[in-house]
Write an enzyme that holds these catalytic residues in place. Structure first.
Site, mmCIF file in Angstrom:
data_model
loop_
_atom_site.group_PDB
_atom_site.id
_atom_site.type_symbol
_atom_site.label_atom_id
_atom_site.label_comp_id
_atom_site.label_asym_id
_atom_site.label_seq_id
_atom_site.Cartn_x
_atom_site.Cartn_y
_atom_site.Cartn_z
ATOM 1 N N ARG A 258 60.699 54.222 44.180
ATOM 2 C CA ARG A 258 61.783 54.851 43.429
ATOM 3 C C ARG A 258 62.353 53.841 42.422
ATOM 4 O O ARG A 258 62.417 52.634 42.717
ATOM 5 C CB ARG A 258 62.872 55.279 44.423
ATOM 6 C CG ARG A 258 64.070 56.014 43.838
ATOM 7 C CD ARG A 258 63.732 57.407 43.411
ATOM 8 N NE ARG A 258 64.937 58.239 43.241
ATOM 9 C CZ ARG A 258 64.949 59.373 42.547
ATOM 10 N NH1 ARG A 258 63.839 59.820 41.959
ATOM 11 N NH2 ARG A 258 66.046 60.097 42.462
ATOM 12 N N THR B 276 58.057 66.524 37.014
ATOM 13 C CA THR B 276 57.789 65.914 38.321
ATOM 14 C C THR B 276 56.459 66.472 38.816
ATOM 15 O O THR B 276 56.020 67.537 38.378
ATOM 16 C CB THR B 276 58.937 66.170 39.330
ATOM 17 O OG1 THR B 276 60.123 65.599 38.791
ATOM 18 C CG2 THR B 276 58.692 65.575 40.697
ATOM 19 N N ASN C 218 61.915 62.447 36.211
ATOM 20 C CA ASN C 218 63.061 63.355 36.224
ATOM 21 C C ASN C 218 62.843 64.514 35.248
ATOM 22 O O ASN C 218 61.901 65.262 35.420
ATOM 23 C CB ASN C 218 64.377 62.620 36.001
ATOM 24 C CG ASN C 218 65.540 63.413 36.578
ATOM 25 O OD1 ASN C 218 65.330 64.271 37.438
ATOM 26 N ND2 ASN C 218 66.735 63.181 36.125
ATOM 27 N N GLU D 60 65.968 58.897 35.363
ATOM 28 C CA GLU D 60 66.313 59.052 36.776
ATOM 29 C C GLU D 60 67.764 58.637 37.068
ATOM 30 O O GLU D 60 68.290 58.965 38.135
ATOM 31 C CB GLU D 60 65.340 58.225 37.609
ATOM 32 C CG GLU D 60 64.827 58.892 38.861
ATOM 33 C CD GLU D 60 63.788 59.971 38.610
ATOM 34 O OE1 GLU D 60 64.071 61.134 38.952
ATOM 35 O OE2 GLU D 60 62.705 59.666 38.106
ATOM 36 N N ASP E 200 70.011 61.142 38.466
ATOM 37 C CA ASP E 200 70.011 61.557 39.874
ATOM 38 C C ASP E 200 71.142 60.905 40.669
ATOM 39 O O ASP E 200 71.381 61.262 41.821
ATOM 40 C CB ASP E 200 68.662 61.234 40.539
ATOM 41 C CG ASP E 200 67.640 62.347 40.313
ATOM 42 O OD1 ASP E 200 68.028 63.432 39.840
ATOM 43 O OD2 ASP E 200 66.454 62.139 40.614
ATOM 44 N N SER F 85 67.175 61.161 45.900
ATOM 45 C CA SER F 85 66.137 62.063 45.402
ATOM 46 C C SER F 85 66.001 63.270 46.332
ATOM 47 O O SER F 85 66.427 63.239 47.486
ATOM 48 C CB SER F 85 64.815 61.299 45.368
ATOM 49 O OG SER F 85 63.749 62.154 45.053
ATOM 50 N N SER F 86 65.376 64.324 45.790
ATOM 51 C CA SER F 86 65.024 65.478 46.628
ATOM 52 C C SER F 86 63.526 65.517 46.892
ATOM 53 O O SER F 86 63.041 66.441 47.558
ATOM 54 C CB SER F 86 65.417 66.780 45.918
ATOM 55 O OG SER F 86 66.790 66.812 45.702
ATOM 56 N N GLY G 180 60.453 70.204 41.483
ATOM 57 C CA GLY G 180 61.433 71.282 41.413
ATOM 58 C C GLY G 180 62.859 70.828 41.634
ATOM 59 O O GLY G 180 63.725 71.641 41.955
ATOM 60 N N GLY G 181 63.119 69.523 41.481
ATOM 61 C CA GLY G 181 64.494 69.024 41.580
ATOM 62 C C GLY G 181 65.148 69.434 42.875
ATOM 63 O O GLY G 181 64.565 69.313 43.947
HETATM 64 O O1 DON Z 1 64.065 62.774 42.516
HETATM 65 C C1 DON Z 1 64.472 63.912 42.300
HETATM 66 O O2 DON Z 1 64.950 64.614 43.149
HETATM 67 C C2 DON Z 1 64.344 64.474 40.903
HETATM 68 N N1 DON Z 1 64.283 63.411 39.950
HETATM 69 C C3 DON Z 1 63.155 65.359 40.837
HETATM 70 C C4 DON Z 1 63.108 66.077 39.527
HETATM 71 C C5 DON Z 1 62.233 67.239 39.539
HETATM 72 O O3 DON Z 1 61.615 67.605 40.493
HETATM 73 C C6 DON Z 1 62.231 67.949 38.257
HETATM 74 N N2 DON Z 1 61.384 69.033 38.276
HETATM 75 N N3 DON Z 1 60.988 69.897 38.572
#
Ligand code: DON
Length: 570
Positions: free
Chosen positions: A92, A366, A386, A405, A408, A437-438, A457-458
């Site tokens: 990360r 992502t 991100n 990032e 986040d 992060s997710s 998918g954030g």
């Molecule tokens: O780490 C995270 O949770 C986010 N940066 C992930 C971003 C993400 O999945 C965007 N897209 N779909």
């Protein structure tokens, strides 16, 4: 296919077939056909799943510039079959040394629009190059140069623009135009490139070549690092050489939890994924889901999501900086209490749960990939810069597109960000800290099965993985997990989100009657890549989300002679 697999499960339970420990076949599922091919190429060259993961990550960094890259970070969940060792390699990004808690706020304490999203100030120190070198050095079998060769090839020779590329470039067009080095690589005449147009990345090929030759220091020291820092500083960024020199990979012990017949193995902090998944499964264990009608079942799942995301917002952050109460959050008695608070006929308003606010997601950048080699080694990895095309900033001369990032972090505690998520002090900015992060690279293991899955998918990543897990638990195959209609709740905003056509009209009506506020997204989201190894029959399945442009492959590994395969390293 669905019935076929469910039938197999039943017959194998009754026949009590014994499990064996080598799949004989390998499987790869990634978000891009070139990355899947590169993984196969590495296995056929004598590499293991970890080498393949390095090659896949590097190719994705080239051919999915909107999703991940050398300028970003990620989590690689590894399982080594020979000794059953499991670890998460945490690559990360970290906040630069000169970062500070209120760096994205103006004097009045308001968020400066775009500051944590666009340009080099939004970029944290990348972890991907360090992680690739680390994984190859500690777990791989073939040379780092061989692992990076396919990526270098695609960077030099180019890859064709697709619909997805066009869509995501359109989404970030202003930012891509803003930086000449970015526009020169990713746009065509300063506009969205035509379909089929080749994106050639000569500078990136040179940077990858240096990384292949010099390893970690090929990126974090010497000319690449110096050029990165110089360009960032010239454009109001705050990176220093020290930030790059100090970047380190962390090995973390995965989160492990039991749900029904299988074990969940998933990402620990600084990802929230494993803990939130384990909490949701612990709560769901208290319900016999199959005894409920489909709408009540969805209502229960949504209530479980709400409660776990509340805890995410309150408690989770980088474990090197804050104490995350992991044991308490994963305590079955705690889950029991939360499950008891679920009213089977009414939605619980989020404001009635104490806590802070939670992210809304744009959702297609992502990337996730899953690998199983024919020895049983496996990798589940989710990588990110991100938002699509990250910060939009390419450091001139390096070909490296920097992440955003930093967004986040809870840049202003209690205030929703790009994904509508909220957070508090546990996830505030601090020098050297990793943003929460997710990303949820996951394994599921039972006596008879091994599943490998994850998705971008954030904030919705974790609930997509949950729905995949529940589908797996019902005996359905990967094709079904990746294509299921998706729904989501993240505590705040207090709404049940669902994909276009993801709930039937009667379901929507009933859920509204329970008190849920519905928010139908006008499109699909996620890009899940999944593998299942069904041991009793030695069957391997792989599937790539139909929403994306990825490719899944199951194959016998037949080692290829090296031919005149040239290493790209001079
Ligand atoms: O780490 C995270 O949770 C986010 N940066 C992930 C971003 C993400 O999945 C965007 N897209 N779909």
């Amino acid at each position: 296919m669905k019935k076929f697999f469910a039938g197999l499960l039943v017959s194998c339970f009754t026949l009590n077939l014994s499990a064996t420990e080598t799949p004989y076949q390998a499987a790869i599922a990634t978000a891009h056909p070139y990355a899947t091919e590169a993984g196969r190429e590495i296995l056929e060259l004598g590499g293991n799943a970890f080498d393949a993961a390095v090659a896949i990550s590097a190719v994705l960094a080239v051919v999915e510039p909107y999703s991940s890259g050398l300028g970003g970070g990620g989590f690689w969940l590894l399982h080594r079959q020979s000794d059953q060792y499991q670890v998460m390699v945490d690559g990360r990004e970290t906040a630069p040394e000169s970062s500070s808690k209120n760096m994205y706020l103006d004097r009045a304490g308001n968020v400066i629009p775009g500051a944590s999203i666009n340009g080099p100030l939004a970029a944290a120190i990348p972890g991907v190059p360090a992680a690739l070198f680390y994984i190859n050095k500690h777990y791989g079998r073939i040379s780092f140069a061989d692992c990076l060769a396919p990526a270098i090839r695609y960077a030099r020779e180019g890859f064709p623009v697709t619909d997805r590329y066009q869509k995501l470039a359109g989404y970030r067009l202003d930012e891509l135009r803003r930086w000449p080095a970015t526009a020169g690589i990713f746009l065509q005449d300063n506009d969205i490139p035509e379909k089929g147009h080749l994106i050639i990345q000569t500078d990136l090929a040179d940077t990858l070549t240096r990384l292949a030759r010099d390893g970690h220091t090929g990126f974090y020291g010497g000319p690449v690092a110096e050029t990165l820092v110089k360009n960032v500083q010239l454009n109001r960024g705050i990176w220093k050489m020290r930030d790059l020199l100090h970047y380190r990979i962390k090995e973390r012990r995965p989160v492990v939890a039991q749900y029904k017949r299988f074990r969940l193995v998933s990402a620990p902090p600084p990802s929230s994924g494993g803990i939130v998944l384990a909490q949701m499964l612990n709560m769901l264990e208290r319900f016999n889901l199959s005894s409920f009608d489909p709408v009540s079942r969805k209502h229960i799942i949504v209530e479980v999501m709400r409660r776990a995301y509340r805890d995410r917002a309150v408690h989770l952050g980088d474990p090197d900086f804050v104490t995350v109460p992991v044991l308490r959050l994963l305590d079955p008695d705690y889950a029991e209490g939360l499950a008891l608070s679920i009213d089977l006929d009414h939605a619980t308003p989020s404001k009635d749960l104490s806590g802070v606010v939670a992210e809304e997601n744009i959702g297609e950048d992502t990337t996730h990939f899953s690998v199983l080699d024919d020895e049983g080694n496996r990798v589940s990895a989710t990588l990110s810069i991100n938002l699509p095309f990250g910060s939009g900033f390419v450091a001139n001369g390096t070909g490296i597109l920097l992440n955003n990032e930093m967004d986040d972090f809870a840049i202003k505690p209690q205030t929703p960000k790009s994904y509508g998520l909220v957070g508090n002090e546990a996830n505030s900015v601090a020098p050297g800290k990793r943003p929460l992060s997710s990303m949820s690279p996951t394994f599921l293991e039972s006596e008879d099965e091994v599943a490998i899955l994850g998705t971008p998918g954030g904030s919705r990543i974790i609930t997509m993985v949950l729905l995949g897990i529940l589908d797996f638990a019902e005996g359905n195959p990967p094709e079904s997990w990746v294509s299921l209609p998706r729904f989501h709740h993240q505590y705040l905003p207090d709404e049940l989100q669902f994909e276009k056509d993801g709930l039937t009209l009667p379901e929507q009506e009933q859920l509204r009657a329970y008190g849920h506020r519905l928010n139908e997204k006008n499109r699909e989201y996620g890009n899940m890549q999944a593998i299942l190894w069904y041991k009793p029959r030695q069957l391997v399945f792989a599937a790539s989300d139909p929403r994306g442009e990825g490719a899944a492959d199951v194959f016998d590994v037949i080692e290829q002679p090296r031919l005149a395969r040239e290493s790209s390293i001079p």
